[in-house]
Design a protein around this motif. Structure first.
Motif, mmCIF file in Angstrom:
data_model
loop_
_atom_site.group_PDB
_atom_site.id
_atom_site.type_symbol
_atom_site.label_atom_id
_atom_site.label_comp_id
_atom_site.label_asym_id
_atom_site.label_seq_id
_atom_site.Cartn_x
_atom_site.Cartn_y
_atom_site.Cartn_z
ATOM 1 N N SER A 99 -4.327 19.609 -15.000
ATOM 2 C CA SER A 99 -4.472 18.820 -16.231
ATOM 3 C C SER A 99 -3.935 19.558 -17.440
ATOM 4 O O SER A 99 -3.264 18.973 -18.309
ATOM 5 N N ARG A 100 -4.198 20.860 -17.530
ATOM 6 C CA ARG A 100 -3.652 21.628 -18.654
ATOM 7 C C ARG A 100 -2.134 21.719 -18.541
ATOM 8 O O ARG A 100 -1.425 21.630 -19.542
ATOM 9 N N PHE A 101 -1.630 21.900 -17.324
ATOM 10 C CA PHE A 101 -0.177 21.962 -17.179
ATOM 11 C C PHE A 101 0.469 20.655 -17.613
ATOM 12 O O PHE A 101 1.516 20.662 -18.268
ATOM 13 N N ILE A 102 -0.124 19.531 -17.233
ATOM 14 C CA ILE A 102 0.429 18.240 -17.632
ATOM 15 C C ILE A 102 0.517 18.145 -19.151
ATOM 16 O O ILE A 102 1.506 17.656 -19.697
ATOM 17 N N ARG A 103 -0.529 18.610 -19.830
ATOM 18 C CA ARG A 103 -0.492 18.588 -21.293
ATOM 19 C C ARG A 103 0.644 19.455 -21.835
ATOM 20 O O ARG A 103 1.394 19.041 -22.721
ATOM 21 N N LEU A 104 0.811 20.638 -21.290
ATOM 22 C CA LEU A 104 1.887 21.516 -21.748
ATOM 23 C C LEU A 104 3.254 20.882 -21.501
ATOM 24 O O LEU A 104 4.146 20.962 -22.345
ATOM 25 N N ALA A 105 3.407 20.245 -20.337
ATOM 26 C CA ALA A 105 4.688 19.637 -19.999
ATOM 27 C C ALA A 105 4.956 18.399 -20.839
ATOM 28 O O ALA A 105 6.070 18.205 -21.354
ATOM 29 N N ARG A 106 3.952 17.547 -21.000
ATOM 30 C CA ARG A 106 4.135 16.337 -21.793
ATOM 31 C C ARG A 106 4.439 16.661 -23.249
ATOM 32 O O ARG A 106 5.139 15.901 -23.932
ATOM 33 N N CYS A 107 3.935 17.784 -23.733
ATOM 34 C CA CYS A 107 4.172 18.184 -25.118
ATOM 35 C C CYS A 107 5.437 19.025 -25.284
ATOM 36 O O CYS A 107 5.727 19.495 -26.391
ATOM 37 N N GLY A 108 6.179 19.233 -24.214
ATOM 38 C CA GLY A 108 7.489 19.866 -24.316
ATOM 39 C C GLY A 108 7.514 21.375 -24.252
ATOM 40 O O GLY A 108 8.551 21.981 -24.538
ATOM 41 N N HIS A 109 6.409 21.997 -23.858
ATOM 42 C CA HIS A 109 6.394 23.466 -23.795
ATOM 43 C C HIS A 109 7.154 24.001 -22.588
ATOM 44 O O HIS A 109 7.713 25.105 -22.637
ATOM 45 N N VAL A 110 7.140 23.269 -21.498
ATOM 46 C CA VAL A 110 7.909 23.640 -20.305
ATOM 47 C C VAL A 110 8.825 22.469 -19.973
ATOM 48 O O VAL A 110 8.437 21.308 -20.120
ATOM 49 N N VAL A 111 10.029 22.780 -19.528
ATOM 50 C CA VAL A 111 11.063 21.758 -19.355
ATOM 51 C C VAL A 111 11.411 21.607 -17.875
ATOM 52 O O VAL A 111 11.748 22.595 -17.214
ATOM 53 N N PRO A 112 11.357 20.392 -17.346
ATOM 54 C CA PRO A 112 11.737 20.192 -15.946
ATOM 55 C C PRO A 112 13.216 20.521 -15.727
ATOM 56 O O PRO A 112 14.046 20.377 -16.623
ATOM 57 N N VAL A 113 13.528 20.922 -14.496
ATOM 58 C CA VAL A 113 14.914 21.173 -14.124
ATOM 59 C C VAL A 113 15.445 20.080 -13.212
ATOM 60 O O VAL A 113 16.643 19.986 -12.954
ATOM 61 N N MET A 155 -0.553 14.100 -27.826
ATOM 62 C CA MET A 155 -1.351 13.496 -26.771
ATOM 63 C C MET A 155 -2.075 12.257 -27.282
ATOM 64 O O MET A 155 -2.230 11.274 -26.553
ATOM 65 N N GLY A 156 -2.498 12.287 -28.546
ATOM 66 C CA GLY A 156 -3.132 11.112 -29.118
ATOM 67 C C GLY A 156 -2.180 9.930 -29.184
ATOM 68 O O GLY A 156 -2.596 8.769 -29.070
ATOM 69 N N ALA A 157 -0.902 10.227 -29.370
ATOM 70 C CA ALA A 157 0.123 9.181 -29.403
ATOM 71 C C ALA A 157 0.639 8.835 -28.012
ATOM 72 O O ALA A 157 1.576 8.032 -27.888
ATOM 73 N N LYS A 158 0.052 9.452 -26.980
ATOM 74 C CA LYS A 158 0.464 9.234 -25.584
ATOM 75 C C LYS A 158 1.938 9.584 -25.371
ATOM 76 O O LYS A 158 2.653 8.911 -24.615
#
Length: 270
Positions: A99-113, A155-158
């Protein structure tokens, strides 16, 4: 403008220096699986030679020798291209929950390859293991405690920045592979909605050139129609500001491409 009267696109054909091999042979000689080799090419670690028009990518012996001569080969190469799929596996690499990772990813801290589409037609994002470890070591404050205010607002703005961040990364990697203005314009056009391309490129002959030079679909893009329809949405810019950024970049690339055509009298890469 009459397409029939337009100069035909000229595709650059440059003989690769020395003997070349196909992707399957190159992967085998580097001790990589097909997926690992595709990732190494995507990241620019292994550089393809210039192919003939419509031909598959080829790789020179000199390039394979260069990769093999790198320090720590093959373990270091595999470490650079290793990926994990999904939030649970990625979070485990960083020592945090999904759940914490999802938040970090959704907020742009880690970038998918990369991505894949699972049997439920859901997007499963892929991450470079080395980047996850680097982030965890460099940003320990984000791995525990309360989320920063900016993250809470997103996250509040989804918000979910993963598709946009992946597109930005993918386009950047493609642009680094070529200096030709028509090829660069084709990369930028590919990520834009069709109506934006039509406005930016009113000449049908130019649109034909850009379509012919469009980059291939990312490795792992599904073939089954239902899954492909889900993945296809990941390839196109979405928000107005993202569309505007790529449209502005396309306009700039086209200025250079048209200037090249004016100097050579032909459309397409030279």
């Amino acid at each position: 403008m009459n397409v029939a009267t337009q100069p035909r696109a000229r595709v650059r054909v440059t003989a690769a220096p020395g003997p070349t091999v196909g992707g399957a042979t190159a992967a085998g000689e580097l001790g990589l699986s097909r997926g690992e080799f595709a990732r190494a090419v995507q990241l620019g670690i292994v550089r393809a030679a210039l192919p003939a028009p419509g031909g598959a990518a080829r790789y020179t012996r000199a390039e394979l020798d260069r990769v093999r001569a790198a320090k720590g080969f093959p373990e270091a190469l595999r470490a650079r291209i290793e990926t994990v799929a999904g939030a649970e596996a990625a979070g485990a690499v960083m020592g945090i929950g999904a759940s914490r990772f999802i938040r970090l990813a959704r907020c742009g801290h880690v970038v998918p390859v990369g991505y894949r589409i699972n049997r439920y037609r859901a997007v499963v994002w892929l991450y470079l293991t080395a980047e996850l470890r680097e982030f965890a070591a460099g940003q320990p404050g984000l791995l525990s405690g309360s989320a920063p205010a900016q993250d809470r607002e997103l996250m509040g703005a989804k918000a979910d920045l993963r598709p946009r961040q992946w597109r930005n990364r993918h386009v950047g990697l493609l642009l680094r592979r070529t200096a030709d203005p028509w090829e660069r314009a084709a990369v930028l056009a590919f990520v834009l909605p069709e109506e934006e391309v039509a406005q930016a490129v009113p000449d049908p002959a130019e649109r034909i050139v850009l379509a012919a030079l469009a980059p291939p679909l990312p490795y792992g893009h599904p073939q089954l129609p239902a899954a492909a329809a889900v993945a296809q949405r990941l390839l196109r810019a979405e928000s107005p500001d993202e569309v505007h950024w790529y449209r502005t970049s396309l306009d700039f690339a086209l200025t250079g491409a048209r200037g090249q055509s004016n100097s050579t009298g032909e459309r397409g890469p030279t």
